[in-house]
Design an enzyme around this catalytic site. Structure first.
Site, mmCIF file in Angstrom:
data_model
loop_
_atom_site.group_PDB
_atom_site.id
_atom_site.type_symbol
_atom_site.label_atom_id
_atom_site.label_comp_id
_atom_site.label_asym_id
_atom_site.label_seq_id
_atom_site.Cartn_x
_atom_site.Cartn_y
_atom_site.Cartn_z
ATOM 1 N N ASP A 214 0.833 -1.189 0.000
ATOM 2 C CA ASP A 214 0.000 0.000 0.000
ATOM 3 C C ASP A 214 0.877 1.252 0.000
ATOM 4 O O ASP A 214 1.899 1.306 0.687
ATOM 5 C CB ASP A 214 -0.855 -0.036 1.285
ATOM 6 N N GLU A 264 15.386 -14.105 -1.147
ATOM 7 C CA GLU A 264 15.859 -15.163 -0.236
ATOM 8 C C GLU A 264 14.810 -16.284 -0.166
ATOM 9 O O GLU A 264 15.146 -17.465 -0.279
ATOM 10 C CB GLU A 264 16.087 -14.522 1.148
HETATM 11 C C1 GLC Z 1 -4.404 2.806 -0.654
HETATM 12 C C2 GLC Z 1 -5.577 1.869 -0.684
HETATM 13 C C3 GLC Z 1 -6.807 2.616 -0.248
HETATM 14 C C4 GLC Z 1 -6.600 3.124 1.154
HETATM 15 C C5 GLC Z 1 -5.329 3.965 1.236
HETATM 16 C C6 GLC Z 1 -4.934 4.216 2.648
HETATM 17 O O1 GLC Z 1 -4.509 3.815 -1.591
HETATM 18 O O2 GLC Z 1 -5.703 1.308 -1.950
HETATM 19 O O3 GLC Z 1 -7.964 1.839 -0.313
HETATM 20 O O4 GLC Z 1 -7.686 3.906 1.555
HETATM 21 O O5 GLC Z 1 -4.242 3.305 0.646
HETATM 22 O O6 GLC Z 1 -4.428 3.047 3.224
#
Ligand code: GLC
Length: 552
Positions: A214, A264
């Site tokens: 993310d 790894e």
């Molecule tokens: C990313 C995710 C989204 C989330 C954001 C904060 O963009 O795809 O859904 O709200 O991160 O974590």
């Protein structure tokens, strides 16, 4: 449009599964509910693995299912090594991955390293320990400005709207680039990187084939957290371009060490593990930096998703993807849909959340053609659940039911992302369209509109020209025809409004983006078409794959 060679064949390493895989994104909360509480769960996913197998995808990516107070539906994690009770247990996860592997489906999980939840033990400890404590150093705490510290420490905006700072109950504020319930970690603190390396190993040890990362261009913030000089933001809109909050050079060091860990595991177990980054940068050259050979394996190529339905726009975006991204030595991860964007059928229809569905007939025709375009391009593709059902966005969810922090933090100005997260319709004739088991309470966590019946998987399976059949047939062809994975890519000359290219010597894809029928620029046997009328003529907004006369 002129003929030109755009990109060389992929190197031998292209045989790594992820380079050409089709990965299906499972938004666990909305995929399938096994226990009747109206919320999807891991056992629900497990029960539907045969569906994914017969769809023909190679892997699934599970959105966060970890313990979380669900302020951002799991992207606010309170325990990175567990399963939220609504979604199951670690044992249900283990059963899911075991069954997926038996069906030859790989599994990716989502890791959220930029921020956690206000309920994460480190953040609770930081709040309790007070200003100046070592516990606070794991996050970005700072004194406020103004005579009484009543103003945020700087002018940064949250992506979801409003200030990026929330006041703690004392003199300090903490930074949250997303919702106030999602405090940002301080990645300059060595504990943070060690912690996440353990998290990474935890899931790799449990057998995952990869991780989706993310906001992978986040993590580090500029030293001293200076004001954003060009912060002419509206109070309500987020700030994705603040140069001090995003894309700091230090972040590449994190991806180099994560890549070493992934390698790894790949070496040790003989199974390739992949790291796929969500990098929200608009500059393709900068994006490519994240997938250098010793960093992330891939990053989502969102430019494709954002492109207008226009031959020139798509041509340019494809060139940038194949030139710059594939030029990094890796392959492009094409995307048309995900859990953060209005669904493609609605986007191509000119509709929008809160503004109405648009011309859905047009949107569906274009989404079908776009699917064939994407699946014919070199690289991998990430599908989002429901895309194969031709689901449009639900644009008219009642405001009092909207859950997205983006809606609430923007004072309702931005409708947010609930409309692409409505629980899937599996069967036309059952309560909750088969999302929850029959006879259970079955009130889905977001309401399904009546017209979801027309998109139910069982109905579409029975109709030969449905979107579901289009995806199944296209994915089956991808498995059967090696040129679709490994053949070199070459644009063909076409008239305005039309795109055409070959893959290897055997196959061509032609797309008519215009609103009038045109002659198919490619002669040969039509293998699959987005429009039943396609053949020597390409109807408006349609695409075909053609086997060339000397193709195999
Ligand atoms: C990313 C995710 C989204 C989330 C954001 C904060 O963009 O795809 O859904 O709200 O991160 O974590």
């Amino acid at each position: 449009m002129s003929a030109e060679v755009c990109c060389p064949p992929l190197p031998g390493s292209a045989r790594d599964w992820w380079q050409t895989a089709v990965v299906y994104q499972v938004y666990v909360r909305s995929f399938a509910d096994s226990d009747g509480d109206g919320i999807g769960d891991l056992d629900g996913v497990r029960a539907r693995l045969p569906y994914l197998r017969s769809l023909g995808v190679d892997a699934l990516w599970l959105n966060p299912f970890y313990p979380s107070p669900q302020h951002d539906h799991g992207y606010d994690v309170s325990d990175y090594r567990g399963v939220h009770p609504e979604y199951g247990t670690l044992e249900s996860f283990d059963r899911l991955i075991r069954d997926a592997h038996r069906l030859d489906l790989k599994v990716l999980v989502d890791v959220v390293p930029n921020h956690c939840s206000i309920e994460h033990p480190w953040f609770r400890a930081a709040l309790a320990a007070g200003p100046g404590s070592p516990e606070r150093a794991h996050f970005h705490f700072a004194d406020g400005r103004g005579e009484y510290g009543e103003l945020p420490p700087n002018n940064w905006r949250s992506i979801f709207g409003g200030s990026a700072w929330q006041r703690a109950s004392d003199t300090q504020w903490f930074l949250h680039t997303f919702a106030a319930e999602q405090p940002d970690f301080n990645w300059r603190h060595p504990d943070v990187s060690s912690y996440f390396e353990e998290v990474l190993r935890f899931w790799l040890d449990r057998g995952v084939d990869g991780l989706r990362i993310d906001v992978a261009h986040g993590l580090h913030k500029a030293d001293g957290l200076p004001d954003h000089e060009h912060a002419e933001h509206d109070e309500l809109t987020g700030d994705p371009i603040n140069p001090h909050a995003w894309n700091q050079p230090e972040v590449h060091g994190v991806w180099r060490s994560w890549r070493a860990i992934a390698e790894e595991y790949s070496r040790r177990t003989g199974r390739d593990r992949v790291l796929v980054g969500e990098v929200g940068l608009l500059d393709t050259d900068q994006l490519a930096q994240y997938q250098r050979p010793d960093e992330l394996h891939q990053t989502f190529f969102f430019e494709f998703l954002r492109a207008e339905w226009d031959d020139q726009a798509l041509h340019d975006v494809i060139d940038r993807g194949l030139g710059t991204i594939a030029g990094s030595g890796s392959s492009v991860a094409w995307v048309l849909n995900n859990h953060d964007m209005p669904r493609s059928v609605t986007r191509y229809a000119g509709g929008a959340p809160g503004a109405g569905p648009g011309d859905l007939h047009l949107g569906l025709a274009r989404a079908r053609a776009a699917a064939l375009l994407m699946l014919a391009l070199p690289g991998s593709s990430y599908l989002y659940q429901g895309e194969e059902l031709g689901l449009p966005e639900v644009t008219d969810l009642p405001e009092h039911l909207l859950t997205d922090p983006m809606f609430h933090r923007s004072g309702g100005v931005r409708r947010g992302r609930d409309g692409c997260r409505v629980p899937l319709p599996w069967t036309a004739a059952h309560d909750s369209f088969g999302f929850s088991p029959d006879g259970t309470r079955g009130t889905t966590w977001l309401p399904q509109p009546d017209w979801f019946a027309e998109h139910a998987a069982d109905l579409l399976l029975g109709s030969g020209d449905s979107m579901l059949h289009l995806y199944r047939e296209a994915l089956a062809l991808r498995h059967r025809i090696p040129a679709l994975a490994f053949g070199d890519f070459r644009w063909l000359p076409t008239e305005p409004g039309v795109l055409a290219f070959t893959r290897g010597d055997g196959l061509a894809c032609a797309v008519n983006c215009s609103s009038r029928p045109v002659c198919n620029p490619v002669e040969g046997v039509v293998l699959i078409a987005s429009d039943t009328e396609a053949g020597e003529k390409l109807p408006a907004n349609s695409a075909v794959w053609t086997l060339l006369p000397d193709g195999t």
